[in-house]
Design an enzyme around this catalytic site. Structure first.
Site, PDB file in Angstrom:
ATOM      1  N   PHE A 200       0.859  -1.191   0.000  1.00  0.00           N
ATOM      2  CA  PHE A 200       0.000   0.000   0.000  1.00  0.00           C
ATOM      3  C   PHE A 200       0.890   1.234   0.000  1.00  0.00           C
ATOM      4  O   PHE A 200       1.710   1.414   0.903  1.00  0.00           O
ATOM      5  CB  PHE A 200      -0.926   0.039   1.224  1.00  0.00           C
ATOM      6  N   ASP A 306       9.198   3.121   1.728  1.00  0.00           N
ATOM      7  CA  ASP A 306       7.995   3.834   2.154  1.00  0.00           C
ATOM      8  C   ASP A 306       7.818   3.608   3.654  1.00  0.00           C
ATOM      9  O   ASP A 306       7.342   2.563   4.087  1.00  0.00           O
ATOM     10  CB  ASP A 306       6.811   3.289   1.354  1.00  0.00           C
ATOM     11  N   LYS A 337       2.266  10.472   8.380  1.00  0.00           N
ATOM     12  CA  LYS A 337       1.562   9.952   9.571  1.00  0.00           C
ATOM     13  C   LYS A 337       2.100  10.500  10.904  1.00  0.00           C
ATOM     14  O   LYS A 337       1.847  11.634  11.244  1.00  0.00           O
ATOM     15  CB  LYS A 337       1.598   8.427   9.532  1.00  0.00           C
ATOM     16  N   THR A 362       2.400  24.681  -5.388  1.00  0.00           N
ATOM     17  CA  THR A 362       2.197  25.966  -4.692  1.00  0.00           C
ATOM     18  C   THR A 362       2.824  25.959  -3.298  1.00  0.00           C
ATOM     19  O   THR A 362       3.628  26.823  -2.969  1.00  0.00           O
ATOM     20  CB  THR A 362       0.696  26.299  -4.555  1.00  0.00           C
TER      21      THR A 362
END
Lengths: 481, 481
Positions: A200, A306, A337, A362
């Protein structure tokens, strides 16, 4: 402005001493079952304007404290799920309240900069005292973003730009410049990111193309034709299946190399989680990850680790990949997280594009979250929370071993020597649902992952006394039904 | 914790009265040219750890106030660029400081929820008093996210899920469930999003596939094979080219319909900006947008209006698409930037997937930004800032007409009756660079877009007195070189 009503005053009263004494000694149950009536009503109202199909209960964060989350009915649950593993230091932590009240925070909130054009004069200091002080070994640069998906996608972008610039002689060609405006090669890349089965990595279009956890995460959304490799399926307990698991990991590595060698498209990067969390808390050994590092190096592929869910201390190391003892560090490590901020670390300056406005948007992150991350990091270091998590994790694991030995409902207990990052499988999805609901009704908020797993994700302030409460309730719920 | 040093104290002293009196009467120039030496040095240091290739100057937000941004050298520039159009109410706005200091804000920062699982009990109130109170006509539901890219991508996901669920009879098929895990159809969608030439919708993988602004935004990044349609190229002044522009827009609409009719893939949605901002501040008339709405309705295609840059008052309406007088509202409107929060609005409940965990991620937005958005909205309404922006915009436009008439460096002045959302073209990119730098050195911070355009993006608190200062400096810089 809205005025604070009664419960808000608690925030002001809190200080380091009162904070811990404000934690209840045990869960407080105000209603028979959870969600209670007020929670149900509030959720129904919310559903009129906002997708509330996944709501477990409506929370009252003003009255939550430490390891205890309060719901709208006044139930106080020991929280071992913690907002899908994203609350590092408990609710209403006084150190974080202090950071949130600081002038630096207030300025960052009301004067949010376009960081890559008009960076604030103290941004480097904020990074160096926080996010960068926590950087994994071998990494001293950072790109900041807003979420785990965003962190992974900007890392993927860095990987694609890096690989193409290595191949490119000189400037962009006219053909690249025009084809890219048609979303076509050679300007648009045909390279790919390889991920693992059950992984994931997020839910935006690029990250979702690397996510392989569950169909419901992916259905009806366009995906890039990117490849996946098998992830080891280990057997537990590990010491009983050492030889078998080694063979399984060797076969996965062989298959990975075969996929790499036979790929018709260049693989820009391999992305991997230290523990596949949403996919079921699937672990692999250091041997496997060392093999992945070796293969990626050998084939000129970048390795992105990750650590969105595994990072920031819960595994008994600050970064889970520090368990692996790699000869050379990953090329990029992504985070989010528990750090509240998000982004990726790297060491090689070539991962930063030579031209401006390529890795760009931005906001390019959010200084208010970087300030919060700094306060989180300081507290983790000052209170030695990584080591204490390792110790509490060992205690918790032993307690769970005892429970698992008493029931045939649970198997595959995993996460030994991995802090509180512990999980086990239930005999069915139905058993899991009953255990999770049973624990909730007894005052423990717990989460599942994969098809039949329960995963623990307590705060870094979870202590033996909390483990005892949790283990007692879990045992009761499991053995009594 | 770090203690506030001297400049931080200003934040505490500010109140509504002092705030406005704290704005300088005119730009303050402390160094000869911008960036000044301190700004250069800080940026060089930042570059050791963070991609600073796009930095214009390093800002001191503690000493910025209202319409004036302070740099690290103490220069105070009148800001008509405003963090790429994302500062709604000026720097250190006292109303926003009050919101940032509130207990609700502090709690939202330190107890950040996984909103779709454990929503906070006051989230609906926060939405209804802020973001939803500002919803465009015909819309009463919202999905919250973190940035403009994220807002657009979650809207695209809603569009794909909606279109597939309309086609689907009953449950997902086995073939869908298995193929999607291989990133293949039919589980992974082959539908497309159509965008317009020169559009900008973000930089993550899905949003970047709809972005058509500049090659440098897209090079080396994989893109979905999604189609684009021509966007009108209007001639100015509008009243001189009425017939020609109408023909141009009719031809664009004809081409759009032809693309729709001949597309081999189903078009799930068309996404369009009311003014193509990054692509050069390209306007089209209400006639064109009405035509786009008609065509999308006729062909069962959803219309997503991307108001990330145009929304929240700067065009003289709260939402720019309110200028169009549509017979039926867009299907989704995305927002971010000036609202600090991000997400999309919708009215049709079918745009919310029936199954939970489909439109889903860990945070699903950020209540701290929703609280800020509420304070922004209240201030806009209470101070009637949309109307005042319309008036100041008219004044500004007339002043610019006078300047444009005096020079052959500028053409295509546009944005009449569109608040302060005004732009014009320079005779070359080189002229533009000189004008922007010249204005910066005289104390005006201004931004470009597209190949040769200068765009104005002042705050909603920009008044005639600021317009006079700006116009004087711009005229001096333009005519004197």
């Amino acid at each position: 402005m809205l005025r604070a009503t009664k419960p808000y005053h608690r925030l002001i009263r809190f200080n380091s001493t009162k904070y811990f004494s404000a934690e209840p000694k045990a869960p407080i149950l105000a209603t028979g079952a959870i969600p209670g009536p007020k929670s149900k009503q509030l959720n129904q109202e919310l559903g009129q304007v906002y997708d509330n199909g996944a709501t477990y209960f409506v929370a009252d964060y003003f009255n939550s404290v430490g390891n205890y989350i309060s719901d709208a009915d006044g139930n106080k649950l020991l929280d071992v799920y913690c907002q899908i593993s994203s609350i590092p230091l408990g609710y209403n932590n006084p150190k974080l309240i202090e950071a949130a009240r600081s002038d630096e925070m207030v300025s960052s909130i009301v004067n949010r900069p376009a960081l890559a054009c008009f960076p604030q004069s103290n941004y480097k200091d904020i990074l160096e005292q926080g996010l960068l002080a926590a950087a994994p070994p071998g990494m001293n640069k950072i790109w900041t973003s807003l979420s785990g998906s965003d962190a992974n996608e900007t890392a993927y972008k860095a990987a694609f730009m890096y690989q193409h610039s290595k191949l490119r002689k000189g400037e962009f060609t006219q053909e690249e410049l025009s084809s890219v405006m048609e979303n076509k090669a050679p300007g648009a890349s045909e390279m790919v990111i390889l991920s693992f089965e059950k992984s994931f990595h997020g839910r935006l279009f690029g990250s979702l193309s690397t996510t392989r956890s569950k169909a419901i995460h992916k259905l009806d959304i366009p995906a890039f034709p990117w490849p996946k490799a098998p992830f080891p399926k280990l057997k537990y307990p590990l010491n009983e299946f050492e030889a078998e698991n080694r063979i399984e990991e060797e076969e996965c590595l062989k298959e990975l190399e075969s996929i790499i060698e036979n790929s018709s498209k260049q693989i820009a990067a391999v992305v991997v989680e230290p523990v596949q969390s949403e996919g079921g808390d699937n672990h692999a050994s250091s041997f496997f990850f060392q093999g992945v590092r070796e293969l990626t190096k050998k084939h000129g592929i970048l390795l992105i680790v990750d650590e969105v869910q595994t990072g920031v201390g819960a595994t008994g190391k600050f970064w889970a990949h520090q368990h692996w003892n790699l000869d050379s560090p990953p090329d990029m490590v992504t985070f989010s997280k528990k750090f509240q901020a998000a982004g990726f670390y790297f060491g090689n300056p070539d991962l930063q594009p030579k031209q401006p406005f390529r890795q760009f948007n931005t906001w390019c992150g959010d200084p208010s979250k970087a300030i919060l991350a700094r306060a989180i990091y300081k507290e983790i270091v000052e209170s030695d929370l990584v080591n204490s998590t390792a110790k509490v994790g060992d205690y918790l694991f032993k307690g769970l071993q005892t429970i698992v030995a008493k029931t045939d409902k649970f198997t595959n207990l995993r996460g030994e020597n991995f802090g509180t990052f512990i999980a086990w499988d239930c005999s069915s999805a139905d058993v899991r649902a009953k255990v999770i609901q049973g624990c909730k009704d007894r005052g423990v908020n717990m989460g599942g992952c994969g098809d039949v797993a329960i995963r623990l994700r307590p705060t870094l302030l979870f202590e033996k006394k909390h483990a005892d409460i949790f283990l007692n309730i879990l045992e009761d719920v499991t053995l009594s039904s």
